[in-house]
Every structure is written in structure tokens, then in C-alpha cells.
Design an enzyme around this catalytic site. Structure first.
Site, PDB file in Angstrom:
ATOM      1  N   ARG A  53       0.846  -1.212   0.000  1.00 24.10           N
ATOM      2  CA  ARG A  53       0.000   0.000   0.000  1.00 24.10           C
ATOM      3  C   ARG A  53       0.871   1.248   0.000  1.00 24.10           C
ATOM      4  O   ARG A  53       0.601   2.211  -0.700  1.00 24.10           O
ATOM      5  CB  ARG A  53      -0.905   0.000   1.221  1.00 24.10           C
ATOM      6  N   ASP A 108      -0.208  -6.818  -3.283  1.00 22.11           N
ATOM      7  CA  ASP A 108      -1.611  -6.492  -3.001  1.00 22.11           C
ATOM      8  C   ASP A 108      -2.147  -5.721  -4.197  1.00 22.11           C
ATOM      9  O   ASP A 108      -1.444  -5.553  -5.195  1.00 22.11           O
ATOM     10  CB  ASP A 108      -1.724  -5.684  -1.691  1.00 22.11           C
ATOM     11  N   HIS A 124      -6.979  -9.718  -3.556  1.00 17.69           N
ATOM     12  CA  HIS A 124      -5.915  -8.706  -3.369  1.00 17.69           C
ATOM     13  C   HIS A 124      -4.882  -8.773  -4.493  1.00 17.69           C
ATOM     14  O   HIS A 124      -3.697  -8.539  -4.262  1.00 17.69           O
ATOM     15  CB  HIS A 124      -5.212  -8.914  -2.011  1.00 17.69           C
ATOM     16  N   GLU A 167      -9.989 -12.186   2.192  1.00 18.14           N
ATOM     17  CA  GLU A 167     -10.909 -11.224   1.571  1.00 18.14           C
ATOM     18  C   GLU A 167     -10.991 -11.385   0.057  1.00 18.14           C
ATOM     19  O   GLU A 167     -10.860 -10.424  -0.687  1.00 18.14           O
ATOM     20  CB  GLU A 167     -10.458  -9.796   1.923  1.00 18.14           C
ATOM     21  N   TRP A 208      -6.637 -13.739  12.049  1.00 12.93           N
ATOM     22  CA  TRP A 208      -6.763 -12.288  12.238  1.00 12.93           C
ATOM     23  C   TRP A 208      -8.165 -11.850  12.594  1.00 12.93           C
ATOM     24  O   TRP A 208      -8.361 -10.796  13.177  1.00 12.93           O
ATOM     25  CB  TRP A 208      -6.277 -11.558  10.982  1.00 12.93           C
ATOM     26  N   TYR A 268      -3.601  -5.425  15.560  1.00 13.38           N
ATOM     27  CA  TYR A 268      -3.565  -4.627  14.320  1.00 13.38           C
ATOM     28  C   TYR A 268      -3.083  -3.222  14.658  1.00 13.38           C
ATOM     29  O   TYR A 268      -3.853  -2.341  15.036  1.00 13.38           O
ATOM     30  CB  TYR A 268      -4.936  -4.637  13.638  1.00 13.38           C
ATOM     31  N   ASP A 299      -2.163  -0.961  12.818  1.00 13.29           N
ATOM     32  CA  ASP A 299      -2.539   0.133  11.908  1.00 13.29           C
ATOM     33  C   ASP A 299      -3.790   0.844  12.420  1.00 13.29           C
ATOM     34  O   ASP A 299      -4.151   1.897  11.909  1.00 13.29           O
ATOM     35  CB  ASP A 299      -2.785  -0.388  10.488  1.00 13.29           C
ATOM     36  N   TRP A 332      -0.481  -2.792   8.663  1.00 13.69           N
ATOM     37  CA  TRP A 332      -0.993  -2.524   7.315  1.00 13.69           C
ATOM     38  C   TRP A 332      -0.698  -1.064   7.007  1.00 13.69           C
ATOM     39  O   TRP A 332      -0.670  -0.228   7.922  1.00 13.69           O
ATOM     40  CB  TRP A 332      -2.494  -2.826   7.255  1.00 13.69           C
ATOM     41  N   GLU A 342      -2.107   1.139   4.469  1.00 14.56           N
ATOM     42  CA  GLU A 342      -2.945   2.051   3.665  1.00 14.56           C
ATOM     43  C   GLU A 342      -2.742   3.498   4.116  1.00 14.56           C
ATOM     44  O   GLU A 342      -2.616   4.400   3.306  1.00 14.56           O
ATOM     45  CB  GLU A 342      -4.436   1.709   3.817  1.00 14.56           C
TER      46      GLU A 342
HETATM   47  C1  ACM Z   1      -6.395  -8.959   6.638  1.00 15.15           C
HETATM   48  O1  ACM Z   1      -6.390  -8.085   7.521  1.00 15.15           O
HETATM   49  N1  ACM Z   1      -7.141  -8.795   5.562  1.00 15.15           N
HETATM   50  C2  ACM Z   1      -5.613 -10.172   6.772  1.00 15.15           C
END
Ligand code: ACM
Length: 629
Positions: free
Chosen positions: A172, A201, A275, A352, A418, A443, A445, A491, A493
Site C-alpha cells: 500500500r 496487493d 488482493h 478477503e 486475524w 492490528y 494500523d 498494514w 494504507e
Molecule cells: C487482513 O487483515 N485482511 C488479513
């Protein structure tokens, strides 16, 4: 008379050593297993520092020690097999108490001895030793006038979990090799041993695959945008993609070697079948839609997420599970990845994946019919099993996110859990290896304080520091042998640069290092806070950015009998909270407050000790009301 003065002097000396040693008490992160302090003893470094080593393994730990001691002390560090004030020894007879990664550390007035079964153990002993020295040791320039004293201690230490990971998303937002190395160096201080690189991704393919050059030529570039990631304008027809970044295989090898010198294994993640927009932009026929205009997402909104956990993706970003060319492609990718990374595990993502395009695709429907699949989850499971076979054929174990459980787990796959604790619990009960990384605890982020005063971040949840510290990786009713450990995930983003990345990482990665390394029964929140407070000035000197959000108030508006009230609290004990309406006089908070309906805003701050103040949080009445919904 002389005798009396001598006795008085001796007492004064002992008392000062005692208080010195106390002020230097042991504040190590992660908390060691057993610490015995000898308050009447301390060791002082002097120039030159002679380090006794007898083996190459011990020499590598001595090199790490020397690299960290020399800049601030200016002392020469001499290593060799001559007697030395610091001894780094690989045990001739294995010490079974400390295992593969443990160490013992003994500091007396004339020696510092670290013993371990392996070089990893010595490295961790060195990290602890460095935290026992005055904070100025973190400086990269000579610090004159500091007494380099180490308190007298005897430490026996070893990790609770074998897997102590941190994930960095370089898709990202791309981070340079130097930034990645700096990140690795910092996590190694806290005894992390797995660095998970989220390399691919929708927003960029970041690893050179020599046989598939378009992956980085096309998939590594997106159109340039500034502003808020997630809200960017879609690429225009013919717009050049100039925002590029990827690691060459030589750079990857360099990062792996750098991490290995710090006893960190690097785990690659190639996230499929969802992704995958960057791969599809490079090779459109990998998707069902074969969209020749597929693009690397610059950070535009291409999906909608619903409260029930379902979602819709407007631009096909999933690989076609019914297309044999996809498996040939993945075989090529994983052959090169497996050759490059020595770590025994490869992460295949799996999270996802939107099935909407599969459900409309004749090829997928035909395959489902032939195989007798009742739903698209079984088609996903088919894909996962085939990819697991590819990865295993390269001599590696496969890991995937929770979603690889959908439709049936591949026989030997490990699960990185997760979505809460459920996926990990289920996988462990089926006898699979599990790494616990539930978003509500790990997480990093997500915001760590009130979003009104936090920098931009994803806001679908939050992880305050105390919550991270409360994480227990072994789910109830599960055989602990299946839980390899845990991991924090950054993450990216909303992580636009590494300064911000460090802010998101610390102090939560300090808390989680306790969770992953220290014994469960030593978990002690006030004790962690004291150790964090010693770590912060060290991080200041080392140039590691961190958040102080844990000091900020927690503002909880609620309705009682139709009236708006606000409860204020703190996660750090001993803080005082003050509030005011419309910038008027501040009052100390005692109990939930009634919010008059004619105010514009509520302001809140905390104080802790004499000069410590949390950020002032100011919330308009409309926000308070909105938060009660
Ligand atoms: C994830 O947070 N989509 C693994």
C-alpha cells in the site's frame, strides 16, 4: 576517630550504591523470566572493553554488542579468546532450562557473563544487557561524562513463544530497503524473530520475479496521487503510472542477511487469490474478467464493506481458480520466492477474496459442477489446496489468513488468525499450526487513542495500548502446542512514511513483545507502564518514534434516561483528568458528567506526574451525540 569516619564513609558508599542500583533497577522490555538483583554490586564499563569469545557464534553476538557500545561510549571494543570483562559463551553442555533462544546474564562487580545454547540466545542476552546500561548508550555520538554502569543482576530468560512476529505492508505504501532495515533493527531490540513482508496487493507488486518482469514493470507502478489514500481519483485513460517501487532479488537477499544477523527470519507473503489487482494489471488473463484495462489501484475506492462482514469489489482483483495458466504462473512465482527466502514458511494470503466474478464466470461454474462443489467457498478451498501443493513442492510450509479455512483447510496449512480468535481456535482444534494475530489486539494500523487527536489511520476498530498488552495468544480449550506464537500487523494504507510507521508500532510492539516473550504469570500492566516509561527516553535518543496516546483520556459518551452523559477514564493508573465546556474553566473529573445541551464542545486532558500531560481532546457536542449511536 579514624575508624568511625571510615565506617561512616563505608555506610555512605553502600547506601549510595544501593540507591544508584535502585535507580538503575531492571526495566527491560520484554520482561525477562527471572531477575535477581544484587543491589550492592554493579559493573562499570571502562576503555577498552574486552569481550571474551571462543566461537564464531559468540563472535557474531560480540559484533552486535560492539556496534551498539562504541558509538556512545567511544570505547574500543576488543574481542578475542583472551580473558575479558564481558564474556559471551556458547554453553558446552546444553542448558535445558533456557532452550534454543534463551540466555543467562550475570553481572558482578568485575564481570558480565552471558551464556546461551545458541548465537540467538547470546544475541538476546546482548539486547538485555544494552537495556541495563544508561539510556545514553542509545546515542550514535560520543556521550562524555556518563558513568557506564550496569546494575548487579542475575537473569535467566527464554521466550514463551517460538514465533514472535511483526508484519509490514510494503504494497500500500512502499518503504525503501534502508527503511525496512531500520525497522528490522528496531524490532530486533525487543526480541522479535519473524519479519513478515506483505509483498503484493492491489496497490503494488513489490518483489522482482525474474521470469515475469511485467509483475514489477506494470504491477509495481501506479498513478501518482496525493491526499488521502482510499479517496484517490481512479486512474484516467492513458494516464502514466509513475509511482513505482519494488525490491530486486539482490535487495531482498540483502534484507534477509541483515535480518538474519539479528536472528530474524523474513517471511514473504504473496497474497492470492484476492488482493491481486497489481498482478492482474500486469497479466490481465489471470482473472476471470480478463480486463485489458485493469490497473494497479492507486488508493481509490473500489469496494464496499457491509456491517455483516460481507463486501463487494467493483473491479475484479481475484485470480481465476479455473484457469490452469494461473497455477503455472503461481508455480513460477513460488519457485523464485522459495529459492530466495530461506525461511521454512511462505504466506499465500488467501484473505478477503470476492467471489462475485467467479460466480458469473462460465469456466468457474463448469469446474464447480465437475468437482461437485456446492458453493464458491469450496472453489476457494480448491484453489488454496492447489497453491498449498505448489508451495509444498518447493520444500516450504504454507500459511494463509483465516479465510483459507473457508470451504475446508489444506491438509498441512498453518493459519494466521486475524478475524478474532475463532479461526485460530478452529484450526488448532483440527491439529494445524496457528499464529494468533487477532485484529482487536494486534492490528497496529488501527488507532491507539481518540481518533480526533490521532494521525490519519484506518478506523474500523481500535487497539489501545492496554488492549494490546492484555492479549492472550492461546485460546481457551486449545492445545498450546499448536499455537506457534503471535504477531503484530502494520498494514500501510494510511501509513505514508516510516516516521508514522514507528508511531503506529511503538509502544504497542513493546507491549506485544511482553505478550510473545514473557511468562504469562508475569503480566503486570503497571509494571509494563514503568518499563515503557524507561524505554521512551531511550527511544528518543535512539531516534525511534512512538506514540504517547496511552496517556490520553478515554471519552465515552452515553445516554441515560435520554440525557447525554460522558464517562472519562484513563488506562494508566494515577492520572488525573480535567475537563471543560466551551474552553471555560477546567475542573477535575470525579464521576460521569452531565453534558448540558447548550454547549458547543467538551475538552479533556490528563496529567500524570509533574510534567506529563496527555493530548487535549476536544469534541463538539454533535460528535458526542453521534458516538452514542
Ligand atoms: C487482513 O487483515 N485482511 C488479513
Amino acid at each position: 576517630m579514624k575508624k568511625v569516619s571510615f565506617i561512616v564513609l563505608a555506610i555512605v558508599a553502600m547506601v549510595s550504591v544501593y540507591f544508584y542500583a535502585r535507580s538503575q533497577d531492571v526495566y527491560v522490555i520484554p520482561e525477562p523470566v527471572k531477575v535477581t538483583t544484587n543491589k550492592f554490586v554493579s559493573f562499570k564499563l571502562s576503555n577498552p572493553i574486552v569481550v571474551h569469545v571462543e566461537s564464531a557464534e559468540a563472535q557474531s553476538a560480540a559484533n552486535c554488542l560492539s556496534e551498539r557500545l562504541t558509538p556512545a561510549t567511544g570505547y574500543l571494543v576488543k574481542t578475542g579468546n583472551k580473558p575479558g570483562a564481558i564474556e559471551l559463551n556458547i554453553n558446552k553442555k546444553q542448558n535445558t532450562e533456557i532452550g534454543r533462544e534463551g540466555y543467562t546474564l550475570d553481572v558482578t562487580s568485575d564481570k558480565v557473563i552471558i551464556n546461551a545454547n545458541t548465537s540467538a540466545g547470546l544475541f538476546y542476552g546482548v539486547q538485555t544487557l544494552l537495556q541495563l546500561l544508561p539510556k545514553e548508550i542509545e546515542s550514535r555520538t560520543i556521550q562524555n561524562g556518563v558513568s557506564w554502569i550496569i546494575p548487579g543482576v542475575s537473569i535467566v530468560d527464554y521466550p514463551r513463544f517460538a514465533w514472535r512476529g511483526i508484519m509490514l505492508d510494503v504494497s500500500r505504501h512502499f518503504f525503501s530497503v534502508d527503511e525496512v532495515k531500520h525497522y528490522i533493527d528496531n524490532i530486533s531490540r525487543y526480541k522479535y524473530n519473524v519479519f513478515h513482508l506483505h509483498l503484493t496487493d492491489d496497490h503494488g507488486w513489490r518483489i522482482e520475479i525474474k521470469s515475469l518482469p511485467r509483475l514489477t514493470q506494470i504491477g509495481g507502478c501506479r498513478v501518482k496521487r496525493t491526499g488521502k489514500f482510499g479517496d484517490y481519483e481512479w486512474p484516467k485513460d492513458g494516464e502514466p503510472a509513475t509511482d513505482c517501487g519494488y525490491y530486486t532479488q539482490e535487495q531482498i537477499k540483502d534484507v534477509i542477511a541483515y535480518a538474519a544477523a539479528r536472528h530474524i527470519q523474513v517471511m514473504p507473503e504473496i497474497d492470492v487469490p484476492g488482493h491481486s489487482a497489481a498482478a492482474i494489471a500486469a497479466y490481465p488473463d489471470l482473472s476471470c474478467t480478463n480486463n485489458q484495462k485493469a490497473f494497479v489501484n492507486p488508493g481509490s475506492k473500489v469496494s464496499e464493506w457491509y456491517k455483516d462482514g460481507t463486501f463487494k469489489i467493483f473491479i475484479d482483483n481475484s485470480l481465476d481458480p479455473a484457469n490452469e495458466r494461473v497455477y503455472t504462473f503461481l508455480d513460477t512465482v513460488f519457485t523464485e520466492v522459495a529459492n530466495l527466502f530461506p525461511f521454512g514458511y511462505i504466506h499465500m494470503g488467501g484473505d478477503e477474496c470476492y467471489h462475485g466474478y467467479w460466480e458469473k464466470d462460465p469456466g468457474c461454474q463448469k469446474l464447480m459442477k465437475e468437482q461437485g462443489f456446492r458453493n464458491s467457498d469450496e472453489l476457494q478451498s480448491y484453489f488454496v489446496k492447489r497453491v498449498a501443493n505448489i508451495i509444498e513442492s518447493k520444500g516450504k510450509k504454507v500459511i494463509g489468513w483465516d479465510e483459507i479455512l473457508q470451504g475446508g483447510l489444506a491438509p498441512n496449512a498453518a493459519v494466521m488468525s486475524w478475524k478474532g480468535m475463532e479461526g485460530g481456535t478452529k484450526a488448532a482444534k483440527l491439529g494445524h499450526e496457528v499464529i494468533m494475530t487477532p485484529s482487536q489486539y494486534t492490528y497496529i494500523d488501527l488507532p491507539q487513542g481518540d481518533i480526533s487527536v490521532e494521525p490519519e489511520c484506518l478506523t474500523w476498530g481500535s487497539v489501545r495500548l492496554k488492549k494490546a498488552y492484555e492479549f492472550e495468544p492461546i485460546p481457551d480449550g486449545v492445545d498450546p502446542k499448536y499455537i506457534l506464537g503471535g504477531q503484530a500487523n502494520l498494514w500501510a494504507e494510511k501509513v505514508y512514511d516510516m516516521h508514522h510507521g514507528e508511531y503506529m508500532t511503538y509502544p504497542r510492539a513493546w507491549a506485544l513483545s511482553d505478550v510473545f516473550w514473557s511468562p504469562k504469570d508475569k503480566r503486570d500492566w503497571p509494571g509494563f507502564v514503568s518499563r515503557m516509561e524507561k524505554q521512551m527516553p531511550r527511544a528518543d535518543i535512539a531516534g525511534i518514534n512512538y506514540a504517547r496516546s496511552a496517556y490520553d483520556a478515554i471519552v465515552r459518551p452515553y445516554k441515560e434516561k435520554g440525557k447525554l452523559k460522558v464517562e472519562l477514564s484513563t488506562e494508566i493508573e494515577g492520572e488525573a483528568i480535567y475537563y471543560s465546556f466551551d474552553s471555560g474553566e477546567y475542573k477535575q473529573y470525579k464521576e460521569p458528567i452531565d453534558i448540558p445541551n447548550n454547549i458547543q464542545k467538551l475538552s479533556v486532558y490528563t496529567t500524570y506526574g509533574k510534567d506529563n500531560k496527555g493530548k487535549t481532546i476536544t469534541l463538539p457536542l454533535s460528535t458526542l451525540l453521534a458516538r452514542t449511536k
